[in-house]
Structures are given as structure tokens and as C-alpha cells.
Motif scaffolding. Structure first.
Motif, PDB file in Angstrom:
ATOM      1  N   VAL A  14       0.842  -1.198   0.000  1.00 61.35           N
ATOM      2  CA  VAL A  14       0.000   0.000   0.000  1.00 61.35           C
ATOM      3  C   VAL A  14       0.880   1.252   0.000  1.00 61.35           C
ATOM      4  O   VAL A  14       0.623   2.212  -0.738  1.00 61.35           O
ATOM      5  N   VAL A  15       1.925   1.230   0.809  1.00 57.35           N
ATOM      6  CA  VAL A  15       2.816   2.394   0.896  1.00 57.35           C
ATOM      7  C   VAL A  15       3.510   2.633  -0.439  1.00 57.35           C
ATOM      8  O   VAL A  15       3.564   3.770  -0.924  1.00 57.35           O
ATOM      9  N   TRP A  16       4.034   1.561  -1.070  1.00 53.73           N
ATOM     10  CA  TRP A  16       4.725   1.810  -2.339  1.00 53.73           C
ATOM     11  C   TRP A  16       3.756   2.240  -3.434  1.00 53.73           C
ATOM     12  O   TRP A  16       4.127   3.030  -4.312  1.00 53.73           O
ATOM     13  N   ALA A  17       2.525   1.767  -3.384  1.00 56.16           N
ATOM     14  CA  ALA A  17       1.537   2.217  -4.375  1.00 56.16           C
ATOM     15  C   ALA A  17       1.242   3.705  -4.201  1.00 56.16           C
ATOM     16  O   ALA A  17       1.155   4.455  -5.180  1.00 56.16           O
ATOM     17  N   PHE A  18       1.120   4.139  -2.945  1.00 51.65           N
ATOM     18  CA  PHE A  18       0.902   5.565  -2.673  1.00 51.65           C
ATOM     19  C   PHE A  18       2.105   6.385  -3.148  1.00 51.65           C
ATOM     20  O   PHE A  18       1.949   7.438  -3.770  1.00 51.65           O
ATOM     21  N   LEU A  19       3.307   5.899  -2.868  1.00 51.69           N
ATOM     22  CA  LEU A  19       4.508   6.620  -3.298  1.00 51.69           C
ATOM     23  C   LEU A  19       4.649   6.626  -4.818  1.00 51.69           C
ATOM     24  O   LEU A  19       5.177   7.585  -5.393  1.00 51.69           O
ATOM     25  N   LEU A  20       4.159   5.569  -5.475  1.00 56.59           N
ATOM     26  CA  LEU A  20       4.157   5.554  -6.938  1.00 56.59           C
ATOM     27  C   LEU A  20       3.306   6.703  -7.464  1.00 56.59           C
ATOM     28  O   LEU A  20       3.709   7.427  -8.380  1.00 56.59           O
ATOM     29  N   LYS A  21       2.150   6.900  -6.874  1.00 59.53           N
ATOM     30  CA  LYS A  21       1.289   8.023  -7.252  1.00 59.53           C
ATOM     31  C   LYS A  21       1.986   9.349  -6.953  1.00 59.53           C
ATOM     32  O   LYS A  21       1.988  10.261  -7.777  1.00 59.53           O
ATOM     33  N   ALA A  22       2.620   9.436  -5.764  1.00 60.67           N
ATOM     34  CA  ALA A  22       3.295  10.672  -5.360  1.00 60.67           C
ATOM     35  C   ALA A  22       4.525  10.970  -6.211  1.00 60.67           C
ATOM     36  O   ALA A  22       4.942  12.127  -6.307  1.00 60.67           O
ATOM     37  N   LYS A  28       9.546  12.879  -9.487  1.00 59.01           N
ATOM     38  CA  LYS A  28       9.955  13.372  -8.173  1.00 59.01           C
ATOM     39  C   LYS A  28      10.860  12.311  -7.546  1.00 59.01           C
ATOM     40  O   LYS A  28      10.429  11.186  -7.289  1.00 59.01           O
ATOM     41  N   PRO A  29      12.120  12.667  -7.283  1.00 58.15           N
ATOM     42  CA  PRO A  29      13.082  11.644  -6.876  1.00 58.15           C
ATOM     43  C   PRO A  29      12.802  10.981  -5.533  1.00 58.15           C
ATOM     44  O   PRO A  29      12.941   9.763  -5.416  1.00 58.15           O
ATOM     45  N   TRP A  30      12.426  11.722  -4.493  1.00 54.08           N
ATOM     46  CA  TRP A  30      12.282  11.096  -3.174  1.00 54.08           C
ATOM     47  C   TRP A  30      11.116  10.126  -3.096  1.00 54.08           C
ATOM     48  O   TRP A  30      11.280   9.022  -2.559  1.00 54.08           O
ATOM     49  N   PRO A  31       9.955  10.472  -3.627  1.00 53.89           N
ATOM     50  CA  PRO A  31       8.901   9.450  -3.646  1.00 53.89           C
ATOM     51  C   PRO A  31       9.288   8.227  -4.484  1.00 53.89           C
ATOM     52  O   PRO A  31       8.937   7.100  -4.140  1.00 53.89           O
ATOM     53  N   THR A  32      10.050   8.445  -5.558  1.00 52.22           N
ATOM     54  CA  THR A  32      10.489   7.329  -6.391  1.00 52.22           C
ATOM     55  C   THR A  32      11.442   6.415  -5.629  1.00 52.22           C
ATOM     56  O   THR A  32      11.297   5.187  -5.650  1.00 52.22           O
TER      57      THR A  32
END
Length: 106
Positions: A14-22, A28-32
Motif C-alpha cells: 500500500v505504501v509503495w503504491a501511494f509513493l508511486l502516485k506521489a 519526483k526523486p524522493w517518492p520514487t
């Protein structure tokens, strides 16, 4: 212990899916970077769970946790629509996950 690994793997999904969107299309390097890190942890935990759980059960539950969790985050954090049809879809997913868990001998 495998079920705990599987639950944690789903949460990390769930967290990586949210960060994928972000990450906004990886612009954006940090969310990636965060997304890749959470993916690695999620897959690692999934692989540990699969040492004793059946492939079909583990993978279906992992993706189900991710799907339902991403839905909840989308609604609560990103303001996505909460419609009766979407709620019905999530209820069906959760129902399937419960049946898989109940049918597992592990």
C-alpha cells in the motif's frame, strides 16, 4: 509467522503504491526512491511468507491487501470518490480474502 509476514508485505505494498502516485510518473526523486525501497521490503516479506503458504493464497491475499489498502488511502488521503459500486467491489475483494484465509491449512 508467515501470516504476519504476509500482512506486513501487504501494508508495504500500500505504501509503495501511494509513493508511486506521489512520484508523479517518476519525476519526483524522493517518492520514487521511497517507492523502490518499500517495493523491495514488500517483495522480501512476500517471499518469506511463501516459504510456507501456498502460492495462490499468498499472492491473492498480498494483492488483495494492496488493493483494499490503496482504495482506503485513495479515499481518505487523496479524496477519491466513495461510491456504492466502489464499496461493493471492495466488499467482494475482502470476502474473497476471507474465504482464501479460511480455506488455507496453514
Amino acid at each position: 509467522m508467515a501470516w504476519i509476514f504476509l500482512l506486513l508485505a501487504g501494508v508495504f505494498e500500500v505504501v509503495w503504491a501511494f509513493l508511486l502516485k506521489a512520484s508523479d510518473g517518476f519525476s519526483k526523486p524522493w517518492p520514487t526512491v521511497g517507492m523502490v525501497a518499500f517495493m523491495i521490503v514488500s517483495f522480501g516479506l512476500l517471499s518469506m511468507a511463501m516459504k510456507t503458504l501456498p502460492l495462490g493464497t499468498a499472492y491473492a491475499i498480498w494483492t488483495g491487501i494492496g488493493a483494499v489498502g490503496a482504495f482506503v488511502v485513495g479515499v481518505m488521503v487523496l479524496g477519491e470518490a466513495l461510491t456504492p459500486m466502489r464499496i461493493g467491489g471492495v466488499v467482494l475483494i475482502v470476502s474473497g480474502l476471507v474465504v482464501l484465509k479460511l480455506s488455507s491449512s496453514h
